[in-house]
Design a protein around this motif. Structure first.
Motif, mmCIF file in Angstrom:
data_model
loop_
_atom_site.group_PDB
_atom_site.id
_atom_site.type_symbol
_atom_site.label_atom_id
_atom_site.label_comp_id
_atom_site.label_asym_id
_atom_site.label_seq_id
_atom_site.Cartn_x
_atom_site.Cartn_y
_atom_site.Cartn_z
ATOM 1 N N TRP A 25 0.540 10.041 -7.018
ATOM 2 C CA TRP A 25 -0.571 9.889 -6.297
ATOM 3 C C TRP A 25 -1.181 11.210 -5.855
ATOM 4 C CZ3 TRP A 25 4.527 10.475 -4.958
ATOM 5 C CH2 TRP A 25 4.756 11.261 -3.828
ATOM 6 N N LYS A 27 -2.897 13.447 -3.126
ATOM 7 C CA LYS A 27 -2.933 13.723 -1.984
ATOM 8 C C LYS A 27 -3.359 15.222 -1.942
ATOM 9 C CE LYS A 27 0.162 14.700 1.831
ATOM 10 N NZ LYS A 27 1.744 14.364 2.205
ATOM 11 N N SER A 65 -0.635 -4.195 2.183
ATOM 12 C CA SER A 65 -0.968 -2.714 1.806
ATOM 13 C C SER A 65 -1.497 -2.620 0.440
ATOM 14 C CB SER A 65 0.393 -1.743 1.392
ATOM 15 O OG SER A 65 0.127 -0.508 1.162
ATOM 16 N N ASN A 67 -2.328 -0.274 -3.303
ATOM 17 C CA ASN A 67 -1.421 0.517 -4.229
ATOM 18 C C ASN A 67 -1.057 1.653 -3.417
ATOM 19 O OD1 ASN A 67 -2.019 -2.078 -5.369
ATOM 20 N ND2 ASN A 67 -1.957 -1.066 -7.327
ATOM 21 N N ASN A 68 0.118 2.254 -3.526
ATOM 22 C CA ASN A 68 0.794 3.570 -3.339
ATOM 23 C C ASN A 68 2.353 3.430 -3.537
ATOM 24 O OD1 ASN A 68 2.273 2.963 -0.730
ATOM 25 N ND2 ASN A 68 0.360 2.410 -0.001
ATOM 26 N N TRP A 71 4.895 0.946 -1.764
ATOM 27 C CA TRP A 71 4.884 -0.343 -2.265
ATOM 28 C C TRP A 71 6.085 -0.761 -2.966
ATOM 29 C CZ3 TRP A 71 4.803 -5.192 -3.942
ATOM 30 C CH2 TRP A 71 3.814 -5.987 -3.490
ATOM 31 N N GLN A 112 0.167 -0.820 5.563
ATOM 32 C CA GLN A 112 -0.121 0.393 4.933
ATOM 33 C C GLN A 112 -0.395 1.425 6.257
ATOM 34 O OE1 GLN A 112 -2.759 0.717 1.665
ATOM 35 N NE2 GLN A 112 -4.069 2.572 2.623
ATOM 36 N N TYR A 246 -1.155 5.985 -9.189
ATOM 37 C CA TYR A 246 -1.975 5.225 -8.580
ATOM 38 C C TYR A 246 -3.422 5.598 -8.412
ATOM 39 C CZ TYR A 246 2.565 2.948 -7.402
ATOM 40 O OH TYR A 246 3.751 2.269 -7.436
ATOM 41 N N GLU A 248 -7.288 5.812 -6.578
ATOM 42 C CA GLU A 248 -7.451 6.172 -5.406
ATOM 43 C C GLU A 248 -8.208 4.612 -4.754
ATOM 44 O OE1 GLU A 248 -8.698 10.405 -4.277
ATOM 45 O OE2 GLU A 248 -8.925 10.153 -6.243
#
Length: 629
Positions: A25, A27, A65, A67-68, A71, A112, A246, A248
């Motif tokens: 993911w 960040k 939430s 998607n991340n 989940w 989320q 995932y 963004e």
């Protein structure tokens, strides 16, 4: 040996691929990952925390939430206790979210962030006892509202003595999740899916469609609250130790494709339509030589695909099956054209899986022509979801493939598709009447009209309730016509209207980016709304509708085109979370516009436009509140 439940299935991958990335993911500007070992440890701690707070077998726990990685952690932690996960579409309005929480009798909810927390607050209080918020800076915790990290801490200091024994007792008959349908024709209904329902679908897909591999990377961008992404984009890759990245957000998918470079992409027709439109735009704005090379390459690709269709299953799997006269040209076409289209998808795609709606056959054939297999399927929430799909070694564009090997599918006398098998739901939660109406003699009634071709491939005509009956007695299946219209690079969405009318009309939403680019070249200025008032723009869009519907019968071709000067979105209710158009909402929202289109006498005679595309009929262009003449 087959897993008894979804938790056991994922635990096997966590043990086999402990050091491998389970998730990626974005960040702070770059993708980072978490290993299968760390992921499984988080599941264990969250599950222990939930158990310490009182969650037990058959309790309902919701997730609200986008998607991340948190989940699937929450999803598996809930299920490992024998509790039931209730995913909620993050785009739903508060009143629908509240209805689902109350109807499902949820004890806890994972949210989320504060944005989604505000959707469930009533008079400053959540409608359920406890909410767990995913990691967020500067967050103030209370007894009834705390972070996922704090829940994990509770679990770490109150560890399980028999966690594995607990989920090992779960069988395929145990309830895993309740997924609420979109509710476009009334209150949402909660489809009850067991561990076995989803497991059987994963197994059927793995055997029949596109064998998932441990070295696969998938880009997850459809909502995990939707059963298609949950099965194909979460449980299927986790079942083999693949990696899930995932996205963004839907608007970042193109950018994320180039960063992640996935090997498999699970998506809906809308994304493939956009890629197709980009390719068409690249050609149309190119030099005459570029257009000639592109069209030549597509022709070679179609020859390859047509040859492939004539092969047996065994021959199709063999290397070097192409005749020499095609193989040599294909290599050049791949170098000059196909490779460039593939780069738009990251350059490593070995297969596209299309679901959640009908894919335009022309677009499907385009992807096969540029050496990107697109495997279209068909299913519903109630069937966990896949019923039919095209296998990689024998895919037939224009169909949704053949039934999965562990399902039975037949066509009722009235044309409705009926399904029976291990992936069909238990029923609707607390709704015996709706459950009884959904089944007949043990067969699930899909509500879709379909037919099998001579080779046993299923073709979906349309929703049973969507067939348009004209006052002339003619029946129109709108979906094929709508799909043809949105093949235009200048049109994003289209809806055919005409029930109990003499003829059909089309409501369309223009593609903002491509239309502005075209207008600039024509020397037209102004913002989007101003451009839609220009006669040249109106003529362009009407000609596009005429061009892409000329192959249909005259009574199926729209006699008027209504341009809607607003993008349809999930947030405003025009699209479902899986990006399908909500027809009842469109009919309700544009009721007055539709009325004007059928009653206004003023129109622009579009005979010239029709002649240019050789349809030989006069198209009227009627304007209502959302447009002007």
């Amino acid at each position: 040996m087959k897993a008894k439940n979804l938790v056991e299935m994922v635990s096997q991958s966590a043990e086999r691929f402990s050091e491998k990335h389970a998730f990626l993911w974005k960040k702070e500007g770059r993708f980072q990952g978490i290993s299968y070992y760390s992921f499984w440890e988080k599941v264990k701690h969250i599950a222990a925390g939930l158990a310490h707070l009182g969650i037990k077998r058959n309790d309902k726990v919701a997730i609200l939430s986008e998607n991340n990685p948190y989940w699937p952690v929450a999803d598996l932690a809930i299920m490992s206790l024998g509790a039931v996960c209730v995913p909620i579409h993050s785009t739903l309005p508060p009143e629908q979210i509240d209805y689902i929480l109350q109807n499902a009798e949820c004890a806890f909810i994972f949210v989320q962030d504060e944005k989604y927390l505000n959707k469930i607050l009533r008079n400053g209080k959540a409608p359920i006892p406890t909410a767990i918020i995913f990691p967020r800076e500067n967050f103030k915790e209370t007894e009834a509202l705390f972070s996922l990290q704090h829940l994990a801490y509770i679990g770490s200091v109150n560890p399980f003595d028999n966690w594995e024994e607990g989920w090992n007792d779960l069988s395929r008959w145990d309830l895993a999740t309740i997924i609420y349908t979109s509710g476009t024709t009334g209150k949402p209904k909660g489809a009850m899916l067991t561990h076995g329902n989803i497991l059987s679908n994963v197994e059927g897909i793995q055997f029949w469609v596109l064998e998932a591999r441990p070295d696969d990377i998938l880009l997850s961008h459809l909502p995990l609250s939707h059963v298609f992404e949950r099965m194909a984009g979460q449980f299927m890759p986790l079942s083999v130790g693949a990696t899930i990245a995932y996205a963004e957000g839907i608007n970042k998918v193109q950018e994320n494709l180039l960063e992640v470079r996935p090997t498999v992409l699970v998506s809906v027709p809308l994304l493939f339509e956009r890629v197709y439109a980009q390719a068409q735009k690249m050609v149309e704005t190119g030099t005459p030589l570029r257009r000639k090379i592109f069209n030549w390459a597509i022709n070679i690709g179609i020859k390859k695909y047509d040859h492939y269709l004539k092969l047996t299953f065994d021959d199709a799997m063999k290397n070097g099956f192409l005749p020499k006269e095609i193989k040599k040209s294909w290599k050049f076409a791949n170098a000059f054209v196909y490779s460039k289209v593939k780069k738009k998808l990251g350059g490593r795609i070995r297969g596209l899986i299309s679901g959640g709606g009908a894919l335009n056959p022309e677009i499907g054939k385009f992807f096969w022509a540029v050496d990107i297999p697109v495997l279209e399927g068909y299913g519903l929430t109630e069937t966990s979801p896949v019923v039919c799909s095209n296998p990689m070694n024998r895919s037939k564009v224009g169909t949704v493939g053949k039934p999965l090997p562990n399902l039975e599918v037949k066509i009722a006398p009235d044309g409705e598709v009926l399904v029976k098998g291990p992936s069909v739901m238990k029923g609707y939660y607390k709704d015996e009447k709706a459950t009884d109406e959904a089944f007949k003699d043990g067969w699930f009634l899909t509500g879709d009209i379909g037919r099998f071709d001579e080779e046993g491939f299923l073709k979906i005509v349309d929703r049973k309730k969507r067939i348009i009956v004209l006052t002339t007695g003619k029946n129109v299946a709108p979906q094929p016509v709508e799909n043809a219209i949105t093949q235009s690079i200048y049109i994003d969405n289209s809806v055919l209207i005409g029930q109990d009318r003499k003829y059909v009309i089309a409501l369309i939403t223009p593609n903002l980016e491509n239309l502005l680019s075209w207008a600039e070249k024509k020397g037209l200025s102004g913002d989007f709304q101003q451009l839609l008032k220009e006669k040249e723009v109106q003529l362009l869009l009407t000609k596009e509708v005429a061009r892409f519907t000329q192959q249909f019968a005259r009574y199926e071709q729209p006699k008027k085109v209504v341009i809607i000067g607003k993008e349809w979105t999930v947030e405003d209710g025009e699209l479902t979370p899986s990006l399908k158009v909500r027809i009842p909402e469109i009919q309700k929202k544009y009721k007055e516009v539709i009325h004007h289109a059928y009653t206004e006498e003023m129109f622009i005679d579009m005979q010239i436009a029709a002649n240019e595309v050789a349809v030989g009929l006069s198209l009227e262009f009627s304007r209502g509140k959302e447009h002007s003449s």
